[in-house]
Design a protein around this motif. Structure first.
Motif, mmCIF file in Angstrom:
data_model
loop_
_atom_site.group_PDB
_atom_site.id
_atom_site.type_symbol
_atom_site.label_atom_id
_atom_site.label_comp_id
_atom_site.label_asym_id
_atom_site.label_seq_id
_atom_site.Cartn_x
_atom_site.Cartn_y
_atom_site.Cartn_z
ATOM 1 N N ARG A 79 20.977 27.878 -15.807
ATOM 2 C CA ARG A 79 22.108 27.968 -14.895
ATOM 3 C C ARG A 79 21.838 29.200 -13.826
ATOM 4 N N ASN A 121 27.894 24.472 -13.247
ATOM 5 C CA ASN A 121 28.260 24.626 -14.344
ATOM 6 C C ASN A 121 28.202 23.095 -15.106
ATOM 7 N N ASN A 171 25.074 23.367 -17.270
ATOM 8 C CA ASN A 171 25.385 24.593 -18.870
ATOM 9 C C ASN A 171 25.147 23.685 -20.225
ATOM 10 N N PHE A 222 32.725 30.312 -16.044
ATOM 11 C CA PHE A 222 31.841 29.592 -16.907
ATOM 12 C C PHE A 222 33.316 28.020 -17.660
#
Length: 340
Positions: free
Chosen positions: A196, A232, A235, A317
């Motif tokens: 990430r 994101n 992730n 996040f």
């Protein structure tokens, strides 16, 4: 009254398998009258390329109760009654809990997933044997209001150069909707958080080069009419539609790999479950050699550390994730200002 059903004979590493398709005439895409059987046959037609892209990975199934316009849900654990050629692998989710997740090892398993009313396949960027360490760096270019597919094209081309400077060879596919997905094969040595950070480093470099066209702003109110680099999506347990996966959109578009030389004149609406099988037979699979070699994210991690030293730290996040070290407040900027 007898239930309507049919059987598809599917080649497998162990001979052939007969996969039952119930309600084969059920319409999934009303605009074009495309049915569950049409979808199953599409998966068979593109089976080798589909399996190369999505096989041997934990996969989430996006399943529909009726047409693509109806109720839907995401299925991670193998549904009850799965045949013995469908396996699972334990994976760890952001909560820290572990559960088994479906793995597709052969085309018949994908056809069986269609039988279970799957339309969209969402594979992880890691292999079933090493689910914690991605072997793909994935970057989602997401057009914001006021932009579209055409505006994403020059951004993807510049991103290709950015990744090349970092020592990575990149591959591209349409999202099946308005955006583009850029993938780079990487050595599976680092876990999700580090990958990430590598994605964020590439995104920031891209934003510096194209500030009027690219944004890494997580909050929508700050993005403007630019292409959002959705970091994101890198992730753990965040996935995007797999290569050759259909999309639950009215024209039955497919998230389709294309060559970089095709990008400038590409139209995402040209790639559908009715056109992609012939395209594969004619042009072959642009991603066939993706994993022939793998690159390192070491250069990108160097860029990440450089940016951190310059004051550019962690980014937000998703809201369902636990609070992460160094993460900025999860407060919409306009609300934060109003409270201040």
């Amino acid at each position: 009254m007898a239930r309507e059903e049919t059987t598809l004979t599917v080649s497998s590493p162990h001979g052939t398998r007969d996969v039952r398709i119930s309600s084969p005439g059920r319409v999934l895409w009303p605009k074009h009258g495309l049915t569950k059987l049409d979808l199953a046959r599409y998966i068979v037609d593109v089976g080798d390329a589909f399996l190369a892209a999505n096989g041997d990975r934990p996969v989430t199934l996006q399943r529909f109760g009726d047409t693509i316009e109806g109720d839907q849900f995401y299925s991670k654990n193998p549904p009850k009654g799965a045949p013995d050629f469908v396996r699972s692998v334990p994976v760890v989710y952001p909560s820290g809990r572990s559960h088994p997740q479906l793995v597709i090892d052969e085309v018949a398993a994908a056809v069986w997933a269609v039988q279970m009313n799957t339309v969209v396949f969402h594979p992880w960027p890691s292999r079933a044997g090493n689910p914690d360490n991605p072997d793909q760096l994935r970057i989602d270019l997401d057009p914001q209001p006021g932009t579209g597919f055409q505006e994403a094209i020059p951004v993807a081309q510049e991103l290709r150069d950015v990744l090349a400077e970092a020592g990575l060879t990149s591959f591209i596919k349409t999202s099946g909707n308005r955006g583009l997905h850029v993938f780079a094969p990487i050595e599976p040595r680092q876990e999700f958080l580090e990958v990430r950070h590598a994605v964020i480093a590439a995104a920031r470099e891209l934003e510096r080069r194209m500030p009027e066209k690219v944004t890494t702003a997580w909050w929508k109110e700050e993005r403007g009419p630019r292409i959002f680099v959705d970091f994101n999506q890198a992730n753990r347990d965040r996935t995007m539609a797999g290569a050759y996966s259909p999309r639950a959109l009215e024209n039955a578009t497919v998230s389709c790999p294309i060559g970089w030389d095709e990008l400038e004149h590409a139209d995402t609406q040209d790639f559908t479950i009715t056109t992609v099988p012939q395209r594969l037979r004619t042009t072959g699979d642009p991603w066939a050699d993706m994993h022939a070699t793998a690159g390192s994210i070491d250069v990108l991690m160097g860029w990440w550390e450089r940016d951190v030293a310059a004051g550019l730290g962690e980014l937000p996040f998703p809201p369902d994730f636990p609070k992460m070290p160094g993460e900025p407040p999860r407060v919409q900027p306009s609300r934060a200002r109003s409270k201040g």
